[in-house]
Motif scaffolding. Structure first.
Motif, mmCIF file in Angstrom:
data_model
loop_
_atom_site.group_PDB
_atom_site.id
_atom_site.type_symbol
_atom_site.label_atom_id
_atom_site.label_comp_id
_atom_site.label_asym_id
_atom_site.label_seq_id
_atom_site.Cartn_x
_atom_site.Cartn_y
_atom_site.Cartn_z
ATOM 1 N N PHE A 198 42.642 45.377 39.729
ATOM 2 C CA PHE A 198 43.095 44.140 39.090
ATOM 3 C C PHE A 198 44.596 44.019 39.304
ATOM 4 O O PHE A 198 45.351 44.910 38.935
ATOM 5 N N ILE A 199 45.018 42.924 39.919
ATOM 6 C CA ILE A 199 46.435 42.664 40.172
ATOM 7 C C ILE A 199 46.807 41.412 39.398
ATOM 8 O O ILE A 199 46.149 40.382 39.519
ATOM 9 N N ASN A 200 47.879 41.492 38.614
ATOM 10 C CA ASN A 200 48.321 40.359 37.804
ATOM 11 C C ASN A 200 49.756 40.030 38.202
ATOM 12 O O ASN A 200 50.644 40.859 38.076
ATOM 13 N N ILE A 201 49.958 38.813 38.668
ATOM 14 C CA ILE A 201 51.283 38.339 39.070
ATOM 15 C C ILE A 201 51.662 37.192 38.150
ATOM 16 O O ILE A 201 50.880 36.266 37.931
ATOM 17 N N LYS A 202 52.866 37.248 37.635
ATOM 18 C CA LYS A 202 53.394 36.141 36.835
ATOM 19 C C LYS A 202 54.519 35.504 37.639
ATOM 20 O O LYS A 202 55.393 36.198 38.147
ATOM 21 N N THR A 203 54.466 34.189 37.744
ATOM 22 C CA THR A 203 55.450 33.460 38.526
ATOM 23 C C THR A 203 55.824 32.183 37.780
ATOM 24 O O THR A 203 55.026 31.666 37.003
ATOM 25 N N PRO A 204 57.029 31.674 37.997
ATOM 26 C CA PRO A 204 57.378 30.400 37.354
ATOM 27 C C PRO A 204 56.435 29.289 37.816
ATOM 28 O O PRO A 204 56.033 29.252 38.977
ATOM 29 N N GLU A 205 56.100 28.403 36.889
ATOM 30 C CA GLU A 205 55.241 27.266 37.207
ATOM 31 C C GLU A 205 55.874 26.451 38.333
ATOM 32 O O GLU A 205 57.075 26.211 38.343
ATOM 33 N N ALA A 206 55.059 26.067 39.285
ATOM 34 C CA ALA A 206 55.458 25.222 40.424
ATOM 35 C C ALA A 206 56.284 25.963 41.470
ATOM 36 O O ALA A 206 56.801 25.342 42.390
ATOM 37 N N ALA A 207 56.402 27.281 41.365
ATOM 38 C CA ALA A 207 57.171 28.032 42.358
ATOM 39 C C ALA A 207 56.370 28.245 43.639
ATOM 40 O O ALA A 207 56.950 28.425 44.707
ATOM 41 N N LEU A 208 55.044 28.234 43.534
ATOM 42 C CA LEU A 208 54.189 28.480 44.692
ATOM 43 C C LEU A 208 53.221 27.325 44.891
ATOM 44 O O LEU A 208 52.689 26.770 43.932
ATOM 45 N N SER A 209 52.969 27.006 46.148
ATOM 46 C CA SER A 209 51.958 25.993 46.455
ATOM 47 C C SER A 209 50.579 26.644 46.381
ATOM 48 O O SER A 209 50.444 27.873 46.345
ATOM 49 N N THR A 210 49.550 25.825 46.405
ATOM 50 C CA THR A 210 48.183 26.349 46.409
ATOM 51 C C THR A 210 47.965 27.227 47.639
ATOM 52 O O THR A 210 47.340 28.284 47.553
ATOM 53 N N ALA A 211 48.483 26.804 48.772
ATOM 54 C CA ALA A 211 48.334 27.586 50.008
ATOM 55 C C ALA A 211 49.025 28.945 49.879
ATOM 56 O O ALA A 211 48.483 29.964 50.331
ATOM 57 N N GLN A 212 50.189 28.985 49.268
ATOM 58 C CA GLN A 212 50.898 30.247 49.090
ATOM 59 C C GLN A 212 50.135 31.175 48.146
ATOM 60 O O GLN A 212 50.027 32.377 48.399
ATOM 61 N N LYS A 213 49.591 30.624 47.066
ATOM 62 C CA LYS A 213 48.809 31.444 46.140
ATOM 63 C C LYS A 213 47.569 31.996 46.836
ATOM 64 O O LYS A 213 47.206 33.163 46.635
ATOM 65 N N THR A 214 46.930 31.177 47.655
ATOM 66 C CA THR A 214 45.757 31.624 48.406
ATOM 67 C C THR A 214 46.127 32.767 49.346
ATOM 68 O O THR A 214 45.432 33.783 49.413
#
Length: 69
Positions: free
Chosen positions: A3-19
């Motif tokens: 299980f990997i949990n990443i917290k990032t600021p909202e809107a910092a990553l696009s859907t493609a980047q998260k994928t």
């Protein structure tokens, strides 16, 4: 189950980047533990709203230049 949990600021990553992050981290875990863990690997990317956390004792708001397009 890895299980990997990443917290990032909202809107910092696009859907493609998260994928891409999800795929690459899954591949990394498979390299270490074997292909058997792939179906059990979970990557959770949590977006924290601006003003939802502090950094260096100051309220953090993501600068416009760092927001995903």
């Amino acid at each position: 189950m890895p299980f990997i949990n990443i917290k990032t600021p909202e809107a910092a990553l696009s859907t493609a980047q998260k994928t891409e992050i999800g795929h690459r981290l899954t591949e990394l875990i498979v390299e270490y533990f074997s292909e058997a863990v792939r179906p059990h690997t979970m990557v959770l990317i949590e977006e924290v709203r601006d003003g939802g956390y502090f950094r260096a004792d100051e309220l953090f708001v993501l600068p416009e230049a760092y927001r995903a397009e």
